[in-house]
Design an enzyme around this catalytic site. Structure first.
Site, short mmCIF file in Angstrom:
data_model
loop_
_atom_site.label_atom_id
_atom_site.label_comp_id
_atom_site.label_asym_id
_atom_site.label_seq_id
_atom_site.Cartn_x
_atom_site.Cartn_y
_atom_site.Cartn_z
N GLN A 217 1.05 -1.51 0.34
CA GLN A 217 0.06 -0.06 -0.37
C GLN A 217 0.50 1.28 -0.35
OE1 GLN A 217 -3.37 -1.96 3.10
NE2 GLN A 217 -3.52 0.14 3.57
N ARG A 367 -8.96 -1.21 8.10
CA ARG A 367 -9.65 0.09 7.64
C ARG A 367 -9.82 0.68 8.94
NH1 ARG A 367 -14.03 -2.16 2.79
NH2 ARG A 367 -14.78 0.26 2.77
N CYS A 368 -8.98 1.88 9.06
CA CYS A 368 -9.49 2.28 10.33
C CYS A 368 -8.37 3.56 10.75
CB CYS A 368 -10.32 1.91 11.01
SG CYS A 368 -8.42 2.01 12.61
N GLU A 737 -12.86 4.25 5.47
CA GLU A 737 -13.19 3.45 6.48
C GLU A 737 -14.12 3.66 7.07
OE1 GLU A 737 -9.75 5.86 9.71
OE2 GLU A 737 -9.11 4.76 8.05
#
Ligand code: CDP
Length: 783
Positions: A217, A367-368, A737
């Protein structure tokens, strides 16, 4: 007919889907290079053991096995340890001790993948088992088995981190009319993206150049880390190219550097031929970075009328054997101190202690935004505990306490400056959409009949867009991001950005930002990311930072182009630049709409007829250092029915109102929210990874790790409010998110609400039918 620009606010179809839905995406495992070798990894069956001997002789005799690498082989290269992103260090391969089950022990390189796997099976390791500690609370007690004997500090305590006013908060609690306390465990879960991790490393011995195709990523950060860690082997940064091709989901799990990457690079450098390593599903779940694993004790002080006053939170964070979280350096517990949420607490104090255990490392931002899910879940659960204590409707209690819209920008007691928000509006819209008052009446009637129905609310505040460079860096690299835009003579555009989509649709939405700013149709704009040889340096995509940071860079780079283009337009229109305005996607002489030039006309002139003395061309770069983070928010309401026979929780309705400021692409945002809600449902009702006392993983396959499928996923109902960010160039906040952060508390609150009349105040997630049925049985209401 006017040409469709497809700028901001348009549901432009995702450009990248043309290749994805035809099976033409190019993922790491699609990369096949001539002469490529394959690597597989032998892993430890034990969670803590001394390695007495590794016998590789049988593996080496298998035809096709080219090499077997053990920790001892890496020692002369000083590659047996590597730095983690949190300034800890992690074993690449062990030389004497393994610290968790599924830890990498040796690597086999072979001419075929299956031969490499046979080689792994033929490696014989003589282990001497050592005592195991899997519980971080026990790990912090005196006399506990020490996980990291390599450290000078002879205990399992990693760090203590605190923020807020301890004495002032203690006093507020001592003086408070009402105090509620809740212990919560937010279990270890795994991102389980569709594509597992993988790499193809290709070292060209003649050129001295390393090309790496990798599921990362953050390709630029990886390039720098490779240069820093392996510089002594001759790998210089200008001779390293990291290509992050199409990625099948990242969710934070593809930020860390895994030993497999290092081993494949090392193997290619040593052999001079490309080496591919693709992890299998079991390895992915069992050994890759986990998320959450927070043991939280939270207290809230309030007045009798429900006015919230103070928050006190103590947490033990289980980081496994190495602290390999991907947090900004300054914040070992991520952005957990957003925990005051949507409420104007006067006093707060938060402390977190990190602990080592014999479990895989990590603590990633699944996802946060670095521990925001843990924070949002805690505060939104605690508000419901308070509502029960003072017998107030949880919606009314929230409405009573929200930070008012007039208070923004709002400085929170733990140090954040919230950019904008209107929490009451979002909750009211959610209540109106779901018909809150009617549902409460229905619930009261059902309760009389013994039926179990619950309504849960979560009014969360998010914090995304890491981040302003004064506070945010990873391994010292500041967390800005970048965009480079080139307008070609024929008016077609190439945009390159420092972030990297893993399915979020950047090729479409970043094109839309440029389309809006330059008046060039989105169809004429190509967006490229993920190749460090071509993209400008950026910190990558995670924690919903792409739109807040690289989105800002893209808008500003486009505006730089428009500034120059205006001068060229003035030249073409023989007018003073001050008399030129940008209107209806054109440069016009003020008050004379007939005298105008399109961006395409200007672009051609930039290469064929630009003013004397001006540089030719139409290009710009921007490295954007955001002045602040963005604070998206939302209000979710969930309605559940509980089966008194099985204890099964059925989500009847779920309304999600989100506010991410200016929306670039409503269809993509809707998709992000749908996916995020399902990823919020997952830990609320299904997913967790547990270990037995010997450190054996209990949820290491999809037979045990209950990933929700379409069958379990309810019909999500979405709505929105729009409160732009005042500091972001286009007013946008992140969204990727929000739903994962906000959903678990709404679901947990709904289940507790259904059972509250039985005296239930809290159930730890995942709320399994077994847990619910036990409560029903204990209270004599099971069918
Ligand atoms: O960093 P990441 O791409 O995961 O998250 P994000 O910035 O929240 O964006 C997710 C997707 O939603 C991207 O394609 C964004 O451009 C899009 N988005 C949008 O259209 N409007 C917003 N206000 C925020 C995101």
């Amino acid at each position: 007919m006017a040409v469709e620009i497809g700028g901001i606010g348009h549901s432009v179809k995702r450009k990248e889907d043309a290749r994805f839905i035809r099976g033409k995406g190019k993922y790491v495992d699609d990369v096949k290079l001539p002469g490529m070798l394959y690597m597989d990894i032998a892993r430890s069956p034990l969670a803590h053991a001394r390695i007495k001997n590794i016998d590789t002789s049988k593996a080496l005799k298998i035809p096709g096995v080219v090499a077997v690498i053990t920790g001892k082989d890496l020692v002369p290269l000083n590659l047996h340890w590597m730095p983690t992103l949190m300034s800890d260090k992690q074993m690449v391969l062990p030389t004497d001790t393994v610290l968790y089950q599924a830890q990498e022990v040796a690597a086999v390189v072979a001419t075929e993948r299956y031969i490499a796997a046979d080689g792994v099976d033929a490696i014989e390791v003589d282990y001497e088992p050592l005592p195991v500690v899997v519980d971080p609370i026990k790990a912090l007690q005196p006399g506990a088995t020490i996980v990291r004997e390599d450290r000078e500090q002879k205990d399992n305590h990693i760090w203590h981190w605190e923020v807020g006013d301890r004495a002032g908060t203690d006093k507020a609690f001592a003086d408070a009319e009402v105090v509620v306390k809740q212990d919560l465990y937010i279990p270890r879960i795994h991102v389980s993206s569709i594509e597992t991790c993988g790499i193809v490393a290709s070292f060209d011995k003649i050129e001295g150049k390393l090309t790496v195709y990798m599921t990362t990523q953050a390709p630029h950060a990886i390039r720098t880390v490779i240069a820093l860690v392996a510089g002594h082997l001759g790998l210089a940064e200008h001779k390293i190219r990291v290509i992050s091709p199409d990625i099948g989901g990242g969710f934070g799990g593809k930020v860390p550097v895994y030993p497999g990457y290092v081993l494949a690079i090392g193997a290619s450098v040593l052999t001079g031929v490309p080496v591919k390593w693709i992890e299998d599903r079991a390895e992915n779940i069992q050994a890759d970075s986990f998320a959450r694993d927070y043991h939280i004790s939270a207290e809230l002080a309030a007045k009798k009328d429900g006015t919230m006053q103070a928050l006190r939170v103590k947490t033990i964070a289980d980081h496994g054997a190495f602290d390999a979280a991907a947090n900004p350096s300054k914040y070992p517990a991520g952005l957990f101190h957003i925990i005051t949420g949507s409420y104007p607490f006067q006093k707060s104090f938060v402390e977190v202690d990190g602990a080592y255990t014999n479990k895989p490392p990590g603590g990633i931002a699944y996802r946060c935004s670095f521990r925001v899910t843990e924070a949002a879940f805690t505060i939104e659960r605690l508000v419901d505990v308070l509502a029960l204590e003072i017998k107030k409707d949880p919606a009314e209690l929230r409405m009573q306490n929200f930070i008012p819209p007039t208070a923004f920008p709002y400085k929170s007691v733990l140090g954040w400056e919230y950019d904008s928000g209107d929490y009451g509006r979002a909750l009211k819209l959610a209540m109106d959409t779901i018909g809150y008052a009617e549902l409460r009446k229905e619930q009261a009637e059902k309760r009389k009949r013994g039926e179990l129905m619950g309504i849960g609310i979560s009014s969360f505040t998010e914090i995304v867009g890491a981040g302003p460079s004064k506070d945010f860096d990873i391994l010292g690299i500041k967390m800005f991001d970048s965009a480079e835009i080139r307008v070609h003579p024929t008016g077609k555009v190439m945009v390159r950005i420092g972030v990297k989509s893993q399915g979020q649709g950047h090729e479409t939405t970043f094109g839309q930002i440029v389309a809006e700013e330059l008046g060039i149709p989105v169809a004429d704009i190509a967006v490229e990311e993920g190749d460090t040889d071509t993209a400008p340096y950026g910190l990558g995509t995670y924690a919903s930072r792409s739109t807040p940071v690289a989105g800002g860079a893209t808008a500003i780079a486009a505006r730089k182009i428009r500034e120059k283009a205006k001068l060229i337009a003035a030249h073409l229109l023989e007018a003073n630049p001050d008399d030129i305005e940008w209107k209806d996607y054109k440069f016009q002489v003020k008050g004379v709409p007939a005298k105008s030039k399109t961006m395409q006309e200007v672009a051609f002139a930039a290469y064929t007829n630009h003013p004397q003395g001006m540089e030719a061309g139409l290009e710009a770069v921007d490295y954007y250092d955001p002045p602040n983070l963005t604070f998206p928010f939302g209000s979710y309401i969930c309605v559940v029915d509980i089966d008194r026979g099985t204890g099964e929780v059925k989500i009847r309705r779920f309304v999600a109102v989100d506010d991410c400021g200016t929306i670039i692409n409503p269809m993509i945002v809707e998709g992000q929210i749908h996916g995020g809600l399902t990823m919020g449902l997952a830990p609320a009702l299904y997913e967790q990874i547990t270990y037995d006392e010997q450190g054996n993983i209990q949820g290491g396959t999809f037979m045990d790790y209950l990933l929700p499928t379409a069958m379990e996923t309810p019909n999500w109902e979405t709505a929105k409010t729009t409160t732009p960010s005042p500091h972001h160039p286009i007013g946008a906040k992140g969204v990727g998110e929000s739903a994962t952060v906000g959903a678990p508390a709404a679901i947990a609150n709904a289940v507790v609400d259904a059972l509250a009349h039985l005296g239930v105040r809290h159930i730890d997630i995942p709320i399994t039918p077994w847990k619910v049925q036990k409560i029903l049985k204990d209270n004599g209401v099971a069918e």
